[in-house]
Scaffold this motif. Structure first.
Motif, PDB file in Angstrom:
ATOM      1  N   GLN A  37       0.841  -1.192   0.000  1.00  0.00           N
ATOM      2  CA  GLN A  37       0.000   0.000   0.000  1.00  0.00           C
ATOM      3  C   GLN A  37       0.876   1.243   0.000  1.00  0.00           C
ATOM      4  O   GLN A  37       1.761   1.386   0.841  1.00  0.00           O
ATOM      5  CB  GLN A  37      -0.947   0.028   1.199  1.00  0.00           C
ATOM      6  N   ALA A  42      -5.179   2.415  -2.489  1.00  0.00           N
ATOM      7  CA  ALA A  42      -5.678   1.140  -1.978  1.00  0.00           C
ATOM      8  C   ALA A  42      -4.551   0.111  -1.958  1.00  0.00           C
ATOM      9  O   ALA A  42      -3.552   0.245  -2.681  1.00  0.00           O
ATOM     10  CB  ALA A  42      -6.816   0.640  -2.869  1.00  0.00           C
TER      11      ALA A  42
ATOM     12  N   GLU B   6     -16.353   3.107  -4.866  1.00  0.00           N
ATOM     13  CA  GLU B   6     -17.166   3.282  -3.666  1.00  0.00           C
ATOM     14  C   GLU B   6     -17.739   4.690  -3.587  1.00  0.00           C
ATOM     15  O   GLU B   6     -17.148   5.648  -4.107  1.00  0.00           O
ATOM     16  CB  GLU B   6     -16.336   3.025  -2.394  1.00  0.00           C
ATOM     17  N   CYS B  22     -20.776   0.279  -3.745  1.00  0.00           N
ATOM     18  CA  CYS B  22     -19.592   0.001  -4.563  1.00  0.00           C
ATOM     19  C   CYS B  22     -20.079  -0.516  -5.909  1.00  0.00           C
ATOM     20  O   CYS B  22     -20.639  -1.616  -5.979  1.00  0.00           O
ATOM     21  CB  CYS B  22     -18.697  -1.015  -3.874  1.00  0.00           C
ATOM     22  N   TRP B  36     -15.905  -6.030   2.256  1.00  0.00           N
ATOM     23  CA  TRP B  36     -15.556  -4.692   2.712  1.00  0.00           C
ATOM     24  C   TRP B  36     -14.387  -4.821   3.687  1.00  0.00           C
ATOM     25  O   TRP B  36     -14.405  -5.680   4.585  1.00  0.00           O
ATOM     26  CB  TRP B  36     -16.731  -4.006   3.399  1.00  0.00           C
ATOM     27  N   ARG B  38     -11.741  -2.143   5.988  1.00  0.00           N
ATOM     28  CA  ARG B  38     -11.600  -0.742   6.394  1.00  0.00           C
ATOM     29  C   ARG B  38     -10.226  -0.464   6.979  1.00  0.00           C
ATOM     30  O   ARG B  38      -9.492  -1.387   7.367  1.00  0.00           O
ATOM     31  CB  ARG B  38     -12.685  -0.351   7.397  1.00  0.00           C
ATOM     32  N   TYR B  95     -13.001   0.196   2.023  1.00  0.00           N
ATOM     33  CA  TYR B  95     -12.703  -0.307   0.687  1.00  0.00           C
ATOM     34  C   TYR B  95     -13.619  -1.485   0.356  1.00  0.00           C
ATOM     35  O   TYR B  95     -13.830  -2.367   1.210  1.00  0.00           O
ATOM     36  CB  TYR B  95     -11.271  -0.820   0.601  1.00  0.00           C
ATOM     37  N   CYS B  96     -14.119  -1.508  -0.870  1.00  0.00           N
ATOM     38  CA  CYS B  96     -14.708  -2.757  -1.340  1.00  0.00           C
ATOM     39  C   CYS B  96     -13.613  -3.524  -2.072  1.00  0.00           C
ATOM     40  O   CYS B  96     -12.711  -2.927  -2.672  1.00  0.00           O
ATOM     41  CB  CYS B  96     -15.925  -2.536  -2.219  1.00  0.00           C
ATOM     42  N   ALA B  97     -13.678  -4.831  -1.971  1.00  0.00           N
ATOM     43  CA  ALA B  97     -12.617  -5.658  -2.536  1.00  0.00           C
ATOM     44  C   ALA B  97     -13.221  -6.915  -3.150  1.00  0.00           C
ATOM     45  O   ALA B  97     -14.078  -7.573  -2.547  1.00  0.00           O
ATOM     46  CB  ALA B  97     -11.597  -6.036  -1.458  1.00  0.00           C
ATOM     47  N   TRP B 108      -9.254  -3.844  -5.602  1.00  0.00           N
ATOM     48  CA  TRP B 108      -9.773  -2.969  -4.556  1.00  0.00           C
ATOM     49  C   TRP B 108     -10.289  -1.667  -5.183  1.00  0.00           C
ATOM     50  O   TRP B 108      -9.749  -1.202  -6.190  1.00  0.00           O
ATOM     51  CB  TRP B 108      -8.669  -2.594  -3.568  1.00  0.00           C
ATOM     52  N   GLN B 110     -11.027   2.550  -4.572  1.00  0.00           N
ATOM     53  CA  GLN B 110     -10.169   3.617  -4.067  1.00  0.00           C
ATOM     54  C   GLN B 110     -10.514   4.009  -2.635  1.00  0.00           C
ATOM     55  O   GLN B 110      -9.758   4.719  -1.988  1.00  0.00           O
ATOM     56  CB  GLN B 110     -10.249   4.855  -4.988  1.00  0.00           C
ATOM     57  N   GLY B 111     -11.657   3.538  -2.143  1.00  0.00           N
ATOM     58  CA  GLY B 111     -12.051   3.778  -0.766  1.00  0.00           C
ATOM     59  C   GLY B 111     -12.948   4.992  -0.603  1.00  0.00           C
ATOM     60  O   GLY B 111     -12.913   5.934  -1.412  1.00  0.00           O
TER      61      GLY B 111
END
Lengths: 107, 118
Positions: A37, A42, B6, B22, B36, B38, B95-97, B108, B110-111
């Protein structure tokens, strides 16, 4: 399962080798991944199943280990390799657990 | 190209609710489990929740079980996280992944930042 990374911070010069460690509190066999990271970005998957490089990851990244002891090696550091590295076990889920991270910085 | 985007983050008071979304593209959404994860400010990564490809199986971290609900709309390529009874300690980038195999996160978003504060 608790995953513990060491060292917390690693200072390495470009072109040198970096070795990052991850220890699991009980065996996860080879169910371990490594992520990189960079600030404001991300995480990116580098290694899974302890030693398999993800798609597009350069060969200078290599993973090894099994059971409770794992290592990520970066053979010749490039400027773009600096950032925080996380290990993650996925043998016992839920939950999957991440290590606290190793910050790889320029020496 | 795989993309995950997201939205829905922002500032909310303790005890309040928020729903994250997302939207994904570039892969067959209904074939993959989604998650998800975090990251609190300056801290490491924490897995939050997972949903199976069809939506029938859901999993939660102990820290959010009973307060958060994960769901998905496969017809619209969208993953959701409904967050209720929010606490200050829920403040994080979420973040969604996409999951590749058993809980390996290969793509992932970008959050989106969620701030819980009075």
């Amino acid at each position: 399962i608790v995953t513990t990374q060491s060292p917390a911070t690693l200072s390495v010069s470009p072109g040198e080798r970096a070795t990052l460690s991850c220890r699991a509190s009980q065996s996860v066999y080879t169910k371990l991944a490594w992520y990189q990271q960079k600030p404001g970005q991300a995480p990116r998957l580098l290694i899974y199943d302890a030693s398999t490089r993800a798609t597009g990851i350069p060969a200078r990244f290599s993973g090894s280990g099994s059971g409770t002891e794992f290592t990520l090696n970066i053979s010749s550091l490039q400027s773009e390799d600096f950032g925080v590295y996380y290990c993650q076990q996925y043998n016992n889920w839920p939950p999957v657990t991440f290590g606290q991270g190793t910050k790889l910085e320029i020496k | 190209e795989v993309q995950l985007l997201e939205s829905g983050g922002g500032l909310v008071q303790p005890g309040g609710s928020m729903r994250l979304s997302c939207v994904v593209s570039g892969f067959n959404f209904n074939s993959y489990a989604m998650n998800w994860v975090r990251q609190a400010p300056g801290k490491g990564l924490e897995w939050v929740s997972a949903v199976s490809s069809g939506g029938g199986g859901t999993y939660y971290a102990d820290s959010v079980r009973g307060r958060f609900t994960i769901s998905r709309d496969n017809s619209n390529n969208t993953l959701y996280l409904q967050m209720n009874s929010l606490r200050v300690e829920d403040t994080a980038v979420y973040y969604c992944a996409k999951r590749m195999g058993p809980f390996i996160f290969d793509s992932w978003g970008q959050g989106t930042l969620v701030t819980v504060s009075s």
